[in-house]
Design a protein around this motif. Structure first.
Motif, PDB file in Angstrom:
ATOM      1  N   ALA A  67     -14.315 -31.448 -41.809  1.00 18.14           N
ATOM      2  CA  ALA A  67     -13.600 -31.555 -43.092  1.00 18.14           C
ATOM      3  C   ALA A  67     -14.582 -31.807 -44.244  1.00 18.14           C
ATOM      4  CB  ALA A  67     -12.572 -32.687 -43.010  1.00 18.14           C
ATOM      5  N   LYS A  68     -15.580 -32.626 -43.959  1.00 18.73           N
ATOM      6  CA  LYS A  68     -16.598 -32.916 -44.980  1.00 18.73           C
ATOM      7  C   LYS A  68     -17.384 -31.653 -45.344  1.00 18.73           C
ATOM      8  CE  LYS A  68     -20.776 -35.726 -45.555  1.00 18.73           C
ATOM      9  NZ  LYS A  68     -21.680 -36.665 -44.837  1.00 18.73           N
ATOM     10  N   ARG A  69     -17.730 -30.865 -44.309  1.00 19.18           N
ATOM     11  CA  ARG A  69     -18.469 -29.613 -44.586  1.00 19.18           C
ATOM     12  C   ARG A  69     -17.608 -28.611 -45.347  1.00 19.18           C
ATOM     13  NH1 ARG A  69     -22.799 -32.126 -44.231  1.00 19.18           N
ATOM     14  NH2 ARG A  69     -23.316 -32.938 -42.165  1.00 19.18           N
ATOM     15  N   GLU A  70     -16.306 -28.544 -45.018  1.00 25.06           N
ATOM     16  CA  GLU A  70     -15.416 -27.629 -45.735  1.00 25.06           C
ATOM     17  C   GLU A  70     -15.321 -28.012 -47.209  1.00 25.06           C
ATOM     18  OE1 GLU A  70     -11.751 -27.784 -43.630  1.00 25.06           O
ATOM     19  OE2 GLU A  70     -12.329 -26.223 -42.193  1.00 25.06           O
ATOM     20  N   LEU A  71     -15.241 -29.331 -47.448  1.00 21.74           N
ATOM     21  CA  LEU A  71     -15.198 -29.787 -48.842  1.00 21.74           C
ATOM     22  C   LEU A  71     -16.475 -29.412 -49.581  1.00 21.74           C
ATOM     23  CD1 LEU A  71     -13.826 -31.395 -51.088  1.00 21.74           C
ATOM     24  CD2 LEU A  71     -14.869 -33.482 -50.151  1.00 21.74           C
ATOM     25  N   GLY A  72     -17.613 -29.612 -48.909  1.00 23.42           N
ATOM     26  CA  GLY A  72     -18.888 -29.227 -49.533  1.00 23.42           C
ATOM     27  C   GLY A  72     -18.969 -27.740 -49.795  1.00 23.42           C
ATOM     28  N   PHE A  73     -18.432 -26.951 -48.845  1.00 21.62           N
ATOM     29  CA  PHE A  73     -18.447 -25.496 -49.020  1.00 21.62           C
ATOM     30  C   PHE A  73     -17.589 -25.070 -50.210  1.00 21.62           C
ATOM     31  CE2 PHE A  73     -16.824 -21.228 -47.913  1.00 21.62           C
ATOM     32  CZ  PHE A  73     -18.024 -20.552 -47.858  1.00 21.62           C
ATOM     33  N   MET A  74     -16.397 -25.684 -50.333  1.00 21.91           N
ATOM     34  CA  MET A  74     -15.512 -25.346 -51.466  1.00 21.91           C
ATOM     35  C   MET A  74     -16.138 -25.755 -52.799  1.00 21.91           C
ATOM     36  SD  MET A  74     -11.815 -26.397 -49.870  1.00 21.91           S
ATOM     37  CE  MET A  74     -11.037 -26.230 -51.468  1.00 21.91           C
ATOM     38  N   THR A  75     -16.775 -26.910 -52.807  1.00 21.26           N
ATOM     39  CA  THR A  75     -17.439 -27.360 -54.030  1.00 21.26           C
ATOM     40  C   THR A  75     -18.554 -26.393 -54.433  1.00 21.26           C
ATOM     41  OG1 THR A  75     -16.965 -29.662 -53.432  1.00 21.26           O
ATOM     42  CG2 THR A  75     -18.642 -29.278 -55.111  1.00 21.26           C
ATOM     43  N   SER A  76     -19.302 -25.920 -53.449  1.00 23.09           N
ATOM     44  CA  SER A  76     -20.381 -24.969 -53.731  1.00 23.09           C
ATOM     45  C   SER A  76     -19.823 -23.643 -54.242  1.00 23.09           C
ATOM     46  CB  SER A  76     -21.219 -24.738 -52.471  1.00 23.09           C
ATOM     47  OG  SER A  76     -21.886 -25.916 -52.114  1.00 23.09           O
ATOM     48  N   GLN A  77     -18.682 -23.207 -53.665  1.00 22.57           N
ATOM     49  CA  GLN A  77     -18.048 -21.975 -54.152  1.00 22.57           C
ATOM     50  C   GLN A  77     -17.679 -22.099 -55.623  1.00 22.57           C
ATOM     51  OE1 GLN A  77     -14.835 -21.503 -51.237  1.00 22.57           O
ATOM     52  NE2 GLN A  77     -15.684 -19.496 -50.705  1.00 22.57           N
ATOM     53  N   ASN A  78     -17.095 -23.231 -55.988  1.00 25.31           N
ATOM     54  CA  ASN A  78     -16.722 -23.445 -57.388  1.00 25.31           C
ATOM     55  C   ASN A  78     -17.957 -23.490 -58.284  1.00 25.31           C
ATOM     56  OD1 ASN A  78     -14.638 -24.209 -59.443  1.00 25.31           O
ATOM     57  ND2 ASN A  78     -15.954 -26.026 -59.568  1.00 25.31           N
ATOM     58  N   ASP A  79     -19.021 -24.106 -57.773  1.00 23.11           N
ATOM     59  CA  ASP A  79     -20.270 -24.184 -58.550  1.00 23.11           C
ATOM     60  C   ASP A  79     -20.847 -22.785 -58.791  1.00 23.11           C
ATOM     61  OD1 ASP A  79     -22.297 -25.545 -59.871  1.00 23.11           O
ATOM     62  OD2 ASP A  79     -23.583 -25.520 -58.099  1.00 23.11           O
ATOM     63  N   VAL A  80     -20.779 -21.921 -57.772  1.00 26.31           N
ATOM     64  CA  VAL A  80     -21.276 -20.551 -57.924  1.00 26.31           C
ATOM     65  C   VAL A  80     -20.491 -19.810 -59.002  1.00 26.31           C
ATOM     66  CG1 VAL A  80     -21.405 -18.308 -56.777  1.00 26.31           C
ATOM     67  CG2 VAL A  80     -22.223 -20.333 -55.604  1.00 26.31           C
ATOM     68  N   GLU A  81     -19.156 -19.935 -58.980  1.00 28.79           N
ATOM     69  CA  GLU A  81     -18.335 -19.240 -59.978  1.00 28.79           C
ATOM     70  C   GLU A  81     -18.638 -19.749 -61.384  1.00 28.79           C
ATOM     71  OE1 GLU A  81     -16.464 -16.628 -59.408  1.00 28.79           O
ATOM     72  OE2 GLU A  81     -17.200 -16.754 -57.354  1.00 28.79           O
ATOM     73  N   THR A  82     -18.845 -21.050 -61.513  1.00 28.21           N
ATOM     74  CA  THR A  82     -19.166 -21.614 -62.837  1.00 28.21           C
ATOM     75  C   THR A  82     -20.499 -21.073 -63.347  1.00 28.21           C
ATOM     76  OG1 THR A  82     -17.985 -23.648 -62.287  1.00 28.21           O
ATOM     77  CG2 THR A  82     -19.542 -23.752 -64.109  1.00 28.21           C
ATOM     78  N   LYS A  83     -21.503 -21.082 -62.504  1.00 29.55           N
ATOM     79  CA  LYS A  83     -22.833 -20.593 -62.903  1.00 29.55           C
ATOM     80  C   LYS A  83     -22.791 -19.093 -63.185  1.00 29.55           C
ATOM     81  CE  LYS A  83     -25.128 -24.493 -62.413  1.00 29.55           C
ATOM     82  NZ  LYS A  83     -24.023 -25.372 -61.998  1.00 29.55           N
ATOM     83  N   LYS A  84     -21.935 -18.375 -62.448  1.00 30.23           N
ATOM     84  CA  LYS A  84     -21.829 -16.933 -62.665  1.00 30.23           C
ATOM     85  C   LYS A  84     -21.256 -16.650 -64.057  1.00 30.23           C
ATOM     86  CE  LYS A  84     -20.768 -14.754 -58.991  1.00 30.23           C
ATOM     87  NZ  LYS A  84     -20.000 -14.259 -57.848  1.00 30.23           N
ATOM     88  N   LEU A  85     -20.222 -17.389 -64.434  1.00 33.81           N
ATOM     89  CA  LEU A  85     -19.627 -17.193 -65.771  1.00 33.81           C
ATOM     90  C   LEU A  85     -20.603 -17.590 -66.877  1.00 33.81           C
ATOM     91  CD1 LEU A  85     -15.950 -18.413 -65.225  1.00 33.81           C
ATOM     92  CD2 LEU A  85     -16.746 -16.088 -65.668  1.00 33.81           C
ATOM     93  N   ASP A  86     -21.386 -18.620 -66.619  1.00 35.94           N
ATOM     94  CA  ASP A  86     -22.402 -19.019 -67.619  1.00 35.94           C
ATOM     95  C   ASP A  86     -23.388 -17.879 -67.865  1.00 35.94           C
ATOM     96  OD1 ASP A  86     -21.238 -21.482 -67.784  1.00 35.94           O
ATOM     97  OD2 ASP A  86     -22.647 -22.486 -66.443  1.00 35.94           O
ATOM     98  N   LEU A  87     -23.805 -17.222 -66.780  1.00 37.51           N
ATOM     99  CA  LEU A  87     -24.756 -16.113 -66.931  1.00 37.51           C
ATOM    100  C   LEU A  87     -24.096 -14.911 -67.616  1.00 37.51           C
ATOM    101  CD1 LEU A  87     -27.484 -14.835 -66.410  1.00 37.51           C
ATOM    102  CD2 LEU A  87     -26.714 -14.194 -64.122  1.00 37.51           C
ATOM    103  N   LEU A  88     -22.857 -14.590 -67.202  1.00 34.48           N
ATOM    104  CA  LEU A  88     -22.150 -13.447 -67.822  1.00 34.48           C
ATOM    105  C   LEU A  88     -21.952 -13.680 -69.321  1.00 34.48           C
ATOM    106  CD1 LEU A  88     -19.456 -12.686 -65.115  1.00 34.48           C
ATOM    107  CD2 LEU A  88     -21.467 -11.337 -65.667  1.00 34.48           C
ATOM    108  N   LYS A  89     -21.712 -14.913 -69.696  1.00 34.52           N
ATOM    109  CA  LYS A  89     -21.551 -15.236 -71.120  1.00 34.52           C
ATOM    110  C   LYS A  89     -22.833 -14.949 -71.888  1.00 34.52           C
ATOM    111  CE  LYS A  89     -20.359 -19.064 -74.196  1.00 34.52           C
ATOM    112  NZ  LYS A  89     -20.055 -20.520 -74.267  1.00 34.52           N
ATOM    113  N   LEU A  90     -23.967 -15.309 -71.306  1.00 34.71           N
ATOM    114  CA  LEU A  90     -25.244 -15.038 -71.980  1.00 34.71           C
ATOM    115  C   LEU A  90     -25.543 -13.540 -72.032  1.00 34.71           C
ATOM    116  CD1 LEU A  90     -27.510 -17.866 -70.526  1.00 34.71           C
ATOM    117  CD2 LEU A  90     -26.703 -17.648 -72.876  1.00 34.71           C
TER     118      LEU A  90
END
Length: 487
Positions: free
Chosen positions: A231-254
């Protein structure tokens, strides 16, 4: 089959095909290198486009200043109607004027007027070329001299250089931001991959223990620890997925491209040591850094403005000459306020004007001296600050590479520890708790290694920006990049 069923089947088939095509197009991921991201940013960035548009006006201003000693031409015409003592009169004239300024401060003026029609003779277009005169005025003190009269052009050239440096800074800022955003996305994506592998290992351990419980070789209560770890690893995986999407939008904005574009950084996190020399860095920063070059220009502009202010303190002594080239009994030159009487007439005059007690002129000189002195102080302070910053950057980059080496060593040891513990677990010499502990250490070490490498690479990118060598690093020629046209 009834017709209505045929139509419904056809519609469903079409919709399913369309959905499949749309889904495949939406899910198409574009691999992107760092160089491609930089190219896209320079092509689509609104900030960069605005900077290029500003350059159109700035280059026109420079051209205007450079054409100061080019001749100016003007065509004139007039028509008048008068009523005096019951008599009416009218006249129509045409003419032209050419003015040529010379670097000494002198000014040639050629004037021509031609009456086209008057009420006296009611004649159209008679006696061409009667009113042509040439005059020349040369300031001998105030406003005279090549240095004073070329000051506008020199100031315009310094201003143009500053404008180019500002454009360079805008491009370097944009490139640096994109590089940082790209590497942030790269780091987040590698973190997601680490979490995915960690989750798979945890799920494998859980499945292995579940088999042992089924075989009766292990108590069911022992599964709780493994399930909590999954469960802890799944939570970490979901958090990383959200982090990737956030960083992706930051780059697309630039990059100023469609926010729905699916991109994936294709570069690897690879860091190599770079050999730096402090003396070379100091030479580069004083040669290329925009801030320092602009400070030098500011000092030169202040020096030029002080020259102009000193010249304004002088008396106004002008030499004025006039030569009438054609026979005219009524032509006058405004500056001489006297009438000519015919071809070959000329006049030479010296005019002197001595100002007294004009404090605004004196204040302008004081202000120019203060500005010059402050510019020298600012330049000296900037030079010292840059030397300190270069030394700090040089030391920090060396330290960051040491951190990269240590993080690589720590990750390798953590991997080795986990491998040994997994072998022990197979032979019953270790527990799941021990394996999960070493697994956590390995994840932390992998994160730390990637993070230190990105920090080191970003530090080198920031060093390029600090030294003013970013455009050179990316092979960008500013002369070619400035070819922008208005729609």
């Amino acid at each position: 089959m009834p017709l209505i069923w045929v139509i419904l089947v056809a519609l469903l088939f079409t919709m399913s095909c369309g959905s499949a095509v749309a889904a495949s197009s939406k899910e198409e991921v574009q691999n992107m290198t760092l160089a491609e991201a930089v190219t896209l940013a320079l092509r689509h960035s609104r900030t960069v486009e605005s900077a290029y548009l500003d350059r159109l006006v700035q280059k026109f201003d420079l051209q205007t200043a450079q054409n100061k000693f080019f001749p100016d031409f003007a065509f004139t015409s007039s028509a008048s109607q008068e009523q005096t003592a019951g008599k009416s009169a009218h006249s129509t004239d045409v003419g032209g004027e050419a003015v040529l300024k010379v670097p000494t401060g002198g000014e040639f003026s050629l004037s021509w007027t031609q009456p086209v029609h008057t009420s006296e003779d009611e004649q159209w277009l008679g006696d061409f070329g009667n009113d042509i005169a040439l005059s020349f005025t040369q300031p001998l003190l105030k406003g005279g001299g090549v240095q004073v009269n070329r000051a506008d052009q020199i100031l315009a050239e310094y201003k143009e250089h500053n404008n180019v440096l500002t454009l360079q800074t805008t491009l370097m800022d944009t490139i640096t931001q994109v590089v940082h955003a790209y590497r942030s996305l790269l780091l987040a994506q590698r973190g997601l991959e680490i979490d995915r592998l960690s989750l798979e290992r945890s799920q494998g351990l859980l499945e292995s223990d579940q088999m042992l419980v089924k075989e009766g070789r292990k108590a069911k209560v022992d599964l709780i620890e493994n399930e909590a770890n999954v469960a802890k690893r799944e939570l970490g995986f979901m958090t990383s997925q959200n982090d990737v999407e956030t960083k992706k939008l930051d780059l697309l904005k630039l990059l100023d491209i469609d926010r729905h574009t699916l991109i994936e950084p294709s570069d690897s996190i690879k860091a190599e040591p770079v050999e730096l020399h402090l003396e070379t860095l100091l030479d580069l920063v004083f040669t290329n850094r925009s801030e320092y070059q602009q400070a030098l220009n500011t000092l030169k502009m202040a020096e030029t403005n002080m020259l102009l202010a000193k010249n304004k303190q002088l008396w106004q002594l002008d030499l004025e000459t006039r030569y009438n080239m054609t026979d005219s009994g009524s032509y006058t030159i405004d500056t001489l306020e006297e009438e000519s009487s015919g071809a070959g007439d000329y006049s030479v005059a010296m005019k002197l004007k001595i100002p007294f007690g004009i404090e605004s002129i004196e204040r302008e000189l004081v202000q120019a001296k203060v500005t010059y002195r402050k510019a020298k102080i600012a330049l000296q302070e900037l030079r010292e600050n840059l030397q300190i910053s270069v030394q700090n950057t040089y030391r920090d980059i060396g330290m960051q590479w040491k951190q990269v080496e240590l993080s690589q060593k720590a990750r390798a040891l953590s991997q080795k520890q986990l491998d040994i513990e997994l072998e022990k677990l197979k032979s019953g010499q270790s527990s799941n708790f021990q394996v999960m502990t070493y697994q956590d250490r390995l994840i932390t070490a992998q994160y730390d290694e990637n993070s230190k490498k990105i920090d080191y690479l970003n530090a080198l990118t920031d060093l390029d920006k600090f030294l003013g060598t970013t455009l050179e690093h990316w092979g960008i020629d500013l002369k070619n990049a400035e070819k922008v046209e208005l729609p």
